[in-house]
Design a protein around this motif. Structure first.
Motif, PDB file in Angstrom:
ATOM      1  N   HIS A 289       0.116  -0.308   4.781  1.00  0.00           N
ATOM      2  CA  HIS A 289      -0.264  -0.403   3.359  1.00  0.00           C
ATOM      3  C   HIS A 289       0.593  -1.371   2.546  1.00  0.00           C
ATOM      4  CE1 HIS A 289      -3.091   2.945   3.844  1.00  0.00           C
ATOM      5  NE2 HIS A 289      -2.159   3.520   4.588  1.00  0.00           N
ATOM      6  N   THR A 384       3.172   9.367  -2.127  1.00  0.00           N
ATOM      7  CA  THR A 384       2.434   9.114  -3.369  1.00  0.00           C
ATOM      8  C   THR A 384       2.958   7.831  -3.984  1.00  0.00           C
ATOM      9  OG1 THR A 384       2.208  11.503  -3.718  1.00  0.00           O
ATOM     10  CG2 THR A 384       1.787  10.048  -5.603  1.00  0.00           C
ATOM     11  N   ARG A 389      -2.291   6.263  -5.534  1.00  0.00           N
ATOM     12  CA  ARG A 389      -2.762   6.461  -4.162  1.00  0.00           C
ATOM     13  C   ARG A 389      -1.867   7.472  -3.434  1.00  0.00           C
ATOM     14  NH1 ARG A 389      -2.702   0.998  -1.214  1.00  0.00           N
ATOM     15  NH2 ARG A 389      -1.091   0.515  -2.775  1.00  0.00           N
TER      16      ARG A 389
END
Length: 454
Positions: A289, A384, A389
Protein backbone atom coordinates in the motif's frame (compact mmCIF):
# COMPACT_ATOMS: atom_id res chain seq x y z
CA UNK A 1 9.71 -45.02 31.65
CA UNK A 2 12.90 -44.97 29.60
CA UNK A 3 15.47 -42.61 31.06
CA UNK A 4 15.55 -39.62 28.66
CA UNK A 5 18.95 -38.48 29.89
CA UNK A 6 20.56 -41.79 28.94
CA UNK A 7 18.97 -41.70 25.47
CA UNK A 8 20.14 -38.15 24.89
CA UNK A 9 23.64 -38.87 26.17
CA UNK A 10 23.96 -41.93 23.91
CA UNK A 11 22.89 -39.81 20.95
CA UNK A 12 25.27 -36.97 21.79
CA UNK A 13 28.30 -39.18 22.36
CA UNK A 14 27.71 -40.92 19.03
CA UNK A 15 28.44 -37.64 17.22
CA UNK A 16 32.14 -38.23 17.84
CA UNK A 17 32.09 -40.75 14.97
CA UNK A 18 28.66 -40.52 13.34
CA UNK A 19 28.50 -39.70 9.61
CA UNK A 20 28.27 -35.93 9.05
CA UNK A 21 26.45 -35.31 5.79
CA UNK A 22 27.21 -32.31 3.62
CA UNK A 23 23.70 -30.96 4.29
CA UNK A 24 23.99 -31.15 8.07
CA UNK A 25 27.52 -29.74 8.00
CA UNK A 26 26.25 -26.86 5.87
CA UNK A 27 23.57 -26.02 8.43
CA UNK A 28 26.10 -26.21 11.26
CA UNK A 29 28.32 -23.78 9.35
CA UNK A 30 25.34 -21.46 8.92
CA UNK A 31 24.95 -21.51 12.69
CA UNK A 32 28.60 -20.51 13.09
CA UNK A 33 28.20 -17.64 10.62
CA UNK A 34 25.14 -16.41 12.47
CA UNK A 35 26.82 -16.74 15.88
CA UNK A 36 29.79 -14.61 14.86
CA UNK A 37 27.42 -12.07 13.27
CA UNK A 38 25.53 -11.71 16.56
CA UNK A 39 28.59 -11.95 18.79
CA UNK A 40 30.95 -9.41 17.22
CA UNK A 41 28.87 -6.24 17.78
CA UNK A 42 28.16 -7.45 21.32
CA UNK A 43 31.91 -7.37 22.00
CA UNK A 44 31.77 -3.56 21.97
CA UNK A 45 28.91 -3.13 24.41
CA UNK A 46 27.97 -3.70 28.04
CA UNK A 47 27.63 -6.05 29.78
CA UNK A 48 30.33 -7.89 27.81
CA UNK A 49 32.83 -5.03 28.12
CA UNK A 50 32.08 -4.46 31.79
CA UNK A 51 32.37 -8.13 32.60
CA UNK A 52 35.65 -8.47 30.71
CA UNK A 53 37.11 -5.63 32.79
CA UNK A 54 35.74 -7.05 36.03
CA UNK A 55 37.22 -10.49 35.33
CA UNK A 56 40.54 -9.35 33.87
CA UNK A 57 42.49 -10.59 36.87
CA UNK A 58 40.76 -13.98 36.63
CA UNK A 59 41.69 -14.61 33.00
CA UNK A 60 44.36 -17.26 33.51
CA UNK A 61 46.34 -18.95 30.77
CA UNK A 62 44.84 -20.95 27.97
CA UNK A 63 44.45 -21.50 24.26
CA UNK A 64 40.89 -20.27 23.85
CA UNK A 65 40.17 -16.81 22.45
CA UNK A 66 38.06 -14.21 24.24
CA UNK A 67 36.72 -12.13 21.36
CA UNK A 68 35.56 -9.34 23.65
CA UNK A 69 39.17 -8.20 24.04
CA UNK A 70 40.98 -10.43 21.55
CA UNK A 71 43.17 -12.11 24.15
CA UNK A 72 43.91 -15.75 24.85
CA UNK A 73 42.15 -17.20 27.86
CA UNK A 74 41.07 -20.36 29.61
CA UNK A 75 38.11 -22.28 28.22
CA UNK A 76 35.60 -21.20 30.86
CA UNK A 77 36.64 -17.54 30.71
CA UNK A 78 36.35 -17.36 26.90
CA UNK A 79 33.09 -19.33 26.81
CA UNK A 80 31.51 -17.04 29.40
CA UNK A 81 32.44 -13.73 27.78
CA UNK A 82 31.87 -14.79 24.18
CA UNK A 83 28.43 -16.17 25.03
CA UNK A 84 27.50 -12.95 26.83
CA UNK A 85 28.59 -10.93 23.78
CA UNK A 86 26.55 -13.17 21.47
CA UNK A 87 23.28 -12.23 23.18
CA UNK A 88 23.75 -8.46 23.63
CA UNK A 89 22.27 -7.16 20.36
CA UNK A 90 19.48 -9.80 20.22
CA UNK A 91 20.45 -11.13 16.80
CA UNK A 92 21.20 -14.73 17.84
CA UNK A 93 19.41 -17.77 16.48
CA UNK A 94 16.26 -19.55 17.71
CA UNK A 95 14.91 -23.09 17.80
CA UNK A 96 11.32 -22.06 17.11
CA UNK A 97 9.48 -25.01 18.64
CA UNK A 98 11.22 -24.71 22.00
CA UNK A 99 12.04 -20.99 22.06
CA UNK A 100 15.68 -21.77 22.85
CA UNK A 101 18.51 -19.55 21.54
CA UNK A 102 20.94 -22.45 21.12
CA UNK A 103 23.86 -20.69 19.42
CA UNK A 104 25.02 -18.49 22.29
CA UNK A 105 25.91 -21.16 24.86
CA UNK A 106 26.43 -24.09 22.48
CA UNK A 107 28.93 -22.49 20.11
CA UNK A 108 30.72 -20.35 22.70
CA UNK A 109 31.46 -23.44 24.78
CA UNK A 110 32.38 -25.73 21.88
CA UNK A 111 34.57 -23.18 20.10
CA UNK A 112 36.53 -22.24 23.23
CA UNK A 113 37.11 -25.92 24.00
CA UNK A 114 38.06 -26.71 20.41
CA UNK A 115 40.55 -23.82 20.28
CA UNK A 116 42.13 -24.80 23.58
CA UNK A 117 42.36 -28.50 22.72
CA UNK A 118 43.46 -28.07 19.10
CA UNK A 119 40.37 -29.76 17.68
CA UNK A 120 39.36 -29.66 14.01
CA UNK A 121 36.53 -27.80 12.30
CA UNK A 122 34.89 -31.19 11.71
CA UNK A 123 34.83 -31.85 15.46
CA UNK A 124 33.44 -28.38 16.13
CA UNK A 125 30.62 -28.92 13.62
CA UNK A 126 29.73 -32.27 15.21
CA UNK A 127 29.70 -30.67 18.65
CA UNK A 128 27.37 -27.92 17.50
CA UNK A 129 24.94 -30.39 15.91
CA UNK A 130 24.80 -32.47 19.10
CA UNK A 131 24.35 -29.48 21.41
CA UNK A 132 21.51 -28.05 19.32
CA UNK A 133 19.78 -31.44 19.17
CA UNK A 134 19.89 -32.28 22.86
CA UNK A 135 18.96 -28.76 23.95
CA UNK A 136 16.12 -28.44 21.48
CA UNK A 137 14.64 -31.77 22.49
CA UNK A 138 14.81 -31.00 26.20
CA UNK A 139 13.10 -27.72 25.37
CA UNK A 140 10.29 -29.62 23.67
CA UNK A 141 9.78 -31.65 26.85
CA UNK A 142 9.27 -28.64 29.12
CA UNK A 143 7.66 -26.00 26.92
CA UNK A 144 5.51 -23.95 26.80
CA UNK A 145 5.00 -23.84 30.58
CA UNK A 146 8.73 -23.49 31.28
CA UNK A 147 8.72 -20.05 29.66
CA UNK A 148 6.32 -18.58 32.20
CA UNK A 149 9.09 -18.12 34.75
CA UNK A 150 12.33 -19.31 33.16
CA UNK A 151 14.56 -18.07 30.36
CA UNK A 152 15.18 -21.27 28.46
CA UNK A 153 18.46 -20.05 26.96
CA UNK A 154 19.89 -19.81 30.45
CA UNK A 155 18.45 -23.07 31.69
CA UNK A 156 18.53 -25.56 28.81
CA UNK A 157 21.46 -23.65 27.29
CA UNK A 158 23.59 -25.00 30.13
CA UNK A 159 22.95 -28.52 28.91
CA UNK A 160 23.59 -27.50 25.28
CA UNK A 161 27.01 -26.24 26.33
CA UNK A 162 27.81 -29.38 28.32
CA UNK A 163 26.96 -31.56 25.34
CA UNK A 164 28.91 -29.53 22.77
CA UNK A 165 31.92 -29.36 25.09
CA UNK A 166 31.63 -33.08 25.78
CA UNK A 167 31.75 -33.92 22.07
CA UNK A 168 34.92 -31.84 21.64
CA UNK A 169 36.44 -33.56 24.68
CA UNK A 170 35.51 -36.97 23.26
CA UNK A 171 33.35 -38.07 26.17
CA UNK A 172 31.86 -41.54 25.89
CA UNK A 173 28.15 -42.09 26.53
CA UNK A 174 28.59 -42.70 30.25
CA UNK A 175 30.60 -39.55 30.89
CA UNK A 176 28.34 -37.54 28.57
CA UNK A 177 25.39 -38.62 30.72
CA UNK A 178 27.14 -37.34 33.83
CA UNK A 179 27.99 -34.07 32.07
CA UNK A 180 24.31 -33.55 31.22
CA UNK A 181 23.26 -34.50 34.75
CA UNK A 182 25.65 -32.02 36.36
CA UNK A 183 24.74 -29.27 33.89
CA UNK A 184 21.03 -29.67 34.63
CA UNK A 185 21.47 -28.95 38.32
CA UNK A 186 23.49 -25.78 37.56
CA UNK A 187 20.94 -24.34 35.12
CA UNK A 188 19.34 -20.95 35.77
CA UNK A 189 17.88 -17.82 34.23
CA UNK A 190 14.72 -16.00 35.33
CA UNK A 191 12.19 -14.22 33.13
CA UNK A 192 12.08 -11.30 35.55
CA UNK A 193 15.70 -10.54 34.65
CA UNK A 194 14.61 -9.05 31.32
CA UNK A 195 11.16 -7.73 32.14
CA UNK A 196 12.64 -4.78 33.99
CA UNK A 197 15.90 -2.87 34.26
CA UNK A 198 19.38 -4.34 34.26
CA UNK A 199 21.91 -6.16 32.09
CA UNK A 200 21.30 -9.68 33.36
CA UNK A 201 19.77 -11.21 30.22
CA UNK A 202 23.01 -11.66 28.22
CA UNK A 203 24.53 -13.15 31.36
CA UNK A 204 22.15 -16.11 30.98
CA UNK A 205 23.86 -17.68 27.94
CA UNK A 206 27.20 -16.61 29.42
CA UNK A 207 26.59 -18.51 32.63
CA UNK A 208 25.13 -21.40 30.62
CA UNK A 209 28.27 -21.67 28.50
CA UNK A 210 30.63 -21.50 31.47
CA UNK A 211 28.59 -23.90 33.62
CA UNK A 212 28.20 -26.32 30.72
CA UNK A 213 31.95 -26.33 30.15
CA UNK A 214 32.47 -26.95 33.87
CA UNK A 215 30.02 -29.86 33.82
CA UNK A 216 31.72 -31.49 30.84
CA UNK A 217 35.23 -30.99 32.23
CA UNK A 218 34.06 -32.41 35.55
CA UNK A 219 32.59 -35.45 33.84
CA UNK A 220 35.81 -35.96 31.87
CA UNK A 221 37.61 -36.15 35.22
CA UNK A 222 35.20 -38.70 36.65
CA UNK A 223 32.72 -36.46 38.51
CA UNK A 224 29.29 -38.09 38.48
CA UNK A 225 25.80 -36.62 38.48
CA UNK A 226 22.26 -37.82 39.27
CA UNK A 227 21.21 -39.63 36.11
CA UNK A 228 17.48 -39.23 36.85
CA UNK A 229 17.81 -35.45 37.18
CA UNK A 230 15.85 -34.59 34.04
CA UNK A 231 12.71 -36.64 34.64
CA UNK A 232 12.79 -37.42 38.37
CA UNK A 233 9.99 -36.33 40.72
CA UNK A 234 11.98 -33.32 41.94
CA UNK A 235 14.21 -33.04 38.89
CA UNK A 236 14.73 -30.45 36.18
CA UNK A 237 11.43 -30.84 34.31
CA UNK A 238 9.33 -31.12 37.47
CA UNK A 239 10.93 -28.02 38.95
CA UNK A 240 10.68 -25.84 35.84
CA UNK A 241 7.50 -26.91 34.04
CA UNK A 242 3.98 -28.14 34.70
CA UNK A 243 4.91 -31.78 35.03
CA UNK A 244 7.87 -34.14 34.80
CA UNK A 245 8.26 -33.45 31.09
CA UNK A 246 6.76 -34.54 27.77
CA UNK A 247 9.57 -36.98 27.09
CA UNK A 248 7.76 -39.06 24.47
CA UNK A 249 7.52 -35.91 22.38
CA UNK A 250 11.09 -34.93 23.09
CA UNK A 251 12.60 -38.28 22.12
CA UNK A 252 10.39 -38.97 19.10
CA UNK A 253 12.61 -39.69 16.11
CA UNK A 254 15.87 -39.09 17.99
CA UNK A 255 18.70 -40.34 15.79
CA UNK A 256 16.35 -41.32 12.96
CA UNK A 257 15.14 -37.94 11.74
CA UNK A 258 16.95 -34.96 10.24
CA UNK A 259 18.82 -33.08 13.02
CA UNK A 260 17.12 -30.03 14.49
CA UNK A 261 19.96 -27.78 13.37
CA UNK A 262 18.60 -27.98 9.83
CA UNK A 263 15.45 -26.10 10.94
CA UNK A 264 16.85 -23.22 13.00
CA UNK A 265 15.49 -19.68 12.81
CA UNK A 266 18.03 -17.00 11.97
CA UNK A 267 16.88 -13.54 12.99
CA UNK A 268 16.07 -10.89 10.42
CA UNK A 269 15.46 -8.14 13.00
CA UNK A 270 17.63 -7.02 15.92
CA UNK A 271 15.04 -7.37 18.66
CA UNK A 272 12.95 -9.93 20.53
CA UNK A 273 11.72 -12.68 18.23
CA UNK A 274 8.18 -12.40 19.59
CA UNK A 275 7.93 -9.08 17.71
CA UNK A 276 9.06 -10.43 14.33
CA UNK A 277 5.72 -11.53 12.90
CA UNK A 278 4.27 -8.07 13.54
CA UNK A 279 7.24 -6.38 11.88
CA UNK A 280 7.05 -8.69 8.87
CA UNK A 281 3.32 -7.96 8.61
CA UNK A 282 3.90 -4.20 8.66
CA UNK A 283 6.54 -4.64 5.96
CA UNK A 284 4.07 -6.61 3.84
CA UNK A 285 1.39 -3.93 4.22
CA UNK A 286 3.86 -1.14 3.42
CA UNK A 287 4.95 -2.96 0.28
CA UNK A 288 1.36 -3.47 -0.82
CA UNK A 289 0.00 0.00 0.00
CA UNK A 290 2.99 2.33 0.03
CA UNK A 291 2.28 4.26 3.23
CA UNK A 292 4.87 6.04 5.34
CA UNK A 293 5.17 6.85 9.05
CA UNK A 294 3.17 10.08 8.77
CA UNK A 295 0.26 8.21 7.16
CA UNK A 296 -0.33 5.89 10.13
CA UNK A 297 -3.09 6.78 12.57
CA UNK A 298 -3.07 3.47 14.48
CA UNK A 299 -1.61 -0.02 14.44
CA UNK A 300 -3.14 -2.89 16.36
CA UNK A 301 -1.36 -6.24 16.68
CA UNK A 302 -3.01 -9.43 17.83
CA UNK A 303 -0.34 -11.89 18.93
CA UNK A 304 0.39 -15.04 20.89
CA UNK A 305 1.20 -15.14 24.61
CA UNK A 306 4.74 -13.72 24.86
CA UNK A 307 4.01 -11.06 22.24
CA UNK A 308 1.49 -9.62 24.67
CA UNK A 309 3.09 -10.58 28.00
CA UNK A 310 6.69 -9.65 27.22
CA UNK A 311 6.58 -7.20 24.31
CA UNK A 312 3.59 -4.96 25.04
CA UNK A 313 5.72 -2.07 26.37
CA UNK A 314 4.26 1.35 25.56
CA UNK A 315 7.02 3.15 27.51
CA UNK A 316 10.74 2.51 27.14
CA UNK A 317 13.80 4.30 28.45
CA UNK A 318 16.67 1.86 27.82
CA UNK A 319 18.05 -0.09 24.90
CA UNK A 320 17.00 -3.40 26.45
CA UNK A 321 13.45 -2.20 27.01
CA UNK A 322 13.28 -0.96 23.42
CA UNK A 323 14.39 -4.33 22.03
CA UNK A 324 11.43 -5.90 23.86
CA UNK A 325 8.87 -3.24 22.99
CA UNK A 326 6.58 -3.92 20.06
CA UNK A 327 5.54 -0.27 20.20
CA UNK A 328 9.10 0.95 19.83
CA UNK A 329 10.18 -1.60 17.20
CA UNK A 330 7.10 -1.09 15.02
CA UNK A 331 7.60 2.67 15.16
CA UNK A 332 11.32 2.34 14.41
CA UNK A 333 10.53 0.14 11.43
CA UNK A 334 8.22 2.80 10.01
CA UNK A 335 10.70 5.63 10.55
CA UNK A 336 13.99 3.88 9.76
CA UNK A 337 12.88 1.21 7.32
CA UNK A 338 14.39 -1.58 9.43
CA UNK A 339 15.05 -2.72 12.99
CA UNK A 340 18.78 -3.33 13.06
CA UNK A 341 21.58 -2.40 15.47
CA UNK A 342 21.31 1.29 14.54
CA UNK A 343 17.69 1.39 15.74
CA UNK A 344 18.83 1.21 19.37
CA UNK A 345 21.44 3.94 19.64
CA UNK A 346 20.81 6.71 22.21
CA UNK A 347 19.95 9.08 19.38
CA UNK A 348 17.28 6.75 18.04
CA UNK A 349 15.86 6.04 21.48
CA UNK A 350 15.22 9.78 21.78
CA UNK A 351 14.07 10.24 18.16
CA UNK A 352 10.84 12.33 18.29
CA UNK A 353 9.54 10.71 15.09
CA UNK A 354 9.69 7.25 16.66
CA UNK A 355 8.30 8.49 19.96
CA UNK A 356 5.37 10.15 18.22
CA UNK A 357 4.21 6.88 16.64
CA UNK A 358 4.55 4.66 19.71
CA UNK A 359 1.25 5.71 21.39
CA UNK A 360 -0.60 4.70 18.20
CA UNK A 361 0.53 1.04 18.54
CA UNK A 362 -1.52 -1.37 20.66
CA UNK A 363 -1.23 -5.09 21.36
CA UNK A 364 -3.73 -7.76 22.40
CA UNK A 365 -3.73 -11.51 22.91
CA UNK A 366 -5.25 -13.46 20.03
CA UNK A 367 -6.55 -16.77 21.45
CA UNK A 368 -6.17 -18.63 18.17
CA UNK A 369 -2.56 -17.56 17.77
CA UNK A 370 -1.86 -18.26 21.43
CA UNK A 371 -3.09 -21.83 20.95
CA UNK A 372 -0.72 -22.39 18.02
CA UNK A 373 2.35 -21.18 19.97
CA UNK A 374 5.20 -22.19 20.17
CA UNK A 375 5.09 -24.23 16.97
CA UNK A 376 3.81 -21.23 15.03
CA UNK A 377 4.69 -17.56 15.62
CA UNK A 378 2.04 -15.45 13.85
CA UNK A 379 0.40 -12.02 14.09
CA UNK A 380 -2.80 -10.30 12.98
CA UNK A 381 -2.50 -6.65 12.06
CA UNK A 382 -4.94 -3.84 11.59
CA UNK A 383 -3.44 -0.59 10.35
CA UNK A 384 -5.62 2.52 10.25
CA UNK A 385 -4.34 5.25 7.96
CA UNK A 386 -4.87 8.98 8.34
CA UNK A 387 -7.11 9.02 5.25
CA UNK A 388 -9.51 6.59 6.94
CA UNK A 389 -8.46 3.40 5.17
CA UNK A 390 -8.22 0.29 7.37
CA UNK A 391 -5.75 -2.36 6.24
CA UNK A 392 -5.78 -5.88 7.66
CA UNK A 393 -3.17 -8.59 7.33
CA UNK A 394 -2.47 -12.03 8.75
CA UNK A 395 1.23 -12.84 9.05
CA UNK A 396 1.47 -16.64 9.41
CA UNK A 397 5.19 -16.90 10.10
CA UNK A 398 8.40 -14.89 10.43
CA UNK A 399 11.11 -14.37 7.86
CA UNK A 400 13.99 -16.49 9.08
CA UNK A 401 11.80 -19.31 10.42
CA UNK A 402 12.21 -22.80 8.88
CA UNK A 403 9.22 -22.26 6.58
CA UNK A 404 10.56 -18.87 5.41
CA UNK A 405 14.32 -19.25 5.88
CA UNK A 406 17.09 -16.78 5.28
CA UNK A 407 19.03 -17.85 2.21
CA UNK A 408 22.78 -18.27 2.36
CA UNK A 409 23.03 -14.89 0.63
CA UNK A 410 20.71 -13.33 3.23
CA UNK A 411 22.81 -14.78 6.04
CA UNK A 412 26.06 -13.58 4.45
CA UNK A 413 24.60 -10.09 4.09
CA UNK A 414 23.58 -10.12 7.76
CA UNK A 415 27.08 -11.24 8.71
CA UNK A 416 28.74 -8.46 6.71
CA UNK A 417 26.36 -5.83 8.08
CA UNK A 418 27.15 -6.76 11.68
CA UNK A 419 30.80 -7.83 11.41
CA UNK A 420 32.39 -5.27 9.09
CA UNK A 421 31.94 -2.28 11.45
CA UNK A 422 33.63 -4.29 14.20
CA UNK A 423 36.61 -5.93 12.46
CA UNK A 424 36.78 -4.30 9.01
CA UNK A 425 35.87 -5.60 5.57
CA UNK A 426 38.90 -7.79 4.69
CA UNK A 427 39.00 -9.65 8.06
CA UNK A 428 35.21 -10.08 7.97
CA UNK A 429 35.35 -11.53 4.46
CA UNK A 430 38.18 -13.86 5.41
CA UNK A 431 36.25 -15.06 8.46
CA UNK A 432 33.10 -15.60 6.41
CA UNK A 433 35.05 -17.72 3.92
CA UNK A 434 36.57 -19.77 6.73
CA UNK A 435 33.22 -20.35 8.41
CA UNK A 436 31.43 -21.35 5.22
CA UNK A 437 34.02 -23.67 3.69
CA UNK A 438 37.28 -23.66 5.65
CA UNK A 439 38.80 -26.50 7.65
CA UNK A 440 40.73 -24.56 10.30
CA UNK A 441 39.19 -23.08 13.42
CA UNK A 442 38.59 -19.32 13.64
CA UNK A 443 41.40 -17.46 15.36
CA UNK A 444 41.93 -14.03 16.85
CA UNK A 445 40.23 -10.92 15.50
CA UNK A 446 41.27 -7.32 16.10
CA UNK A 447 38.33 -5.03 16.88
CA UNK A 448 38.33 -1.73 15.01
CA UNK A 449 36.05 0.22 17.31
CA UNK A 450 36.95 0.93 20.93
CA UNK A 451 34.88 -0.99 23.43
CA UNK A 452 32.17 0.94 25.24
CA UNK A 453 32.89 0.17 28.87
CA UNK A 454 29.88 2.04 30.21
Amino acid sequence: MENPLIRLADYAAAWRLAPLSEEVAHHARRALVDWFAAMLPGCLQPPATLLAAALASERGAGGAICYVDGEAAGIRHAALLNAVASHVVEFDDIHRDSGLHPGGPTIAAALATAQARGASMDTLLRAVVAGYEVGGRIGLAIQPSHYRNWHITGTVGTICAAVSTGVVLGLDATRMAHAIATAATMAGGLQQAFRGEGMSKPMHPGHAAEAGVLAALAASGGVTGALDVLHGPVGFAAATSEDAGKWDRALDGLGDSIPLITGITFKNHGCCGHIFAALDGIDALRAAHGFGPDDVAAIHVGGYGPTKDICDRPEVSTEQQARFSLQYCASALLVLGGVRVAAFTPERLADPRIRAIMPRVTVSLDPELAGAYPGRRAARLRVTLADGRVLEHFQPTRKGDPDAPLTDADLAAKFRELAVPVVGAPPAEALLTLLTRGHALPGRLALLAPAKAA
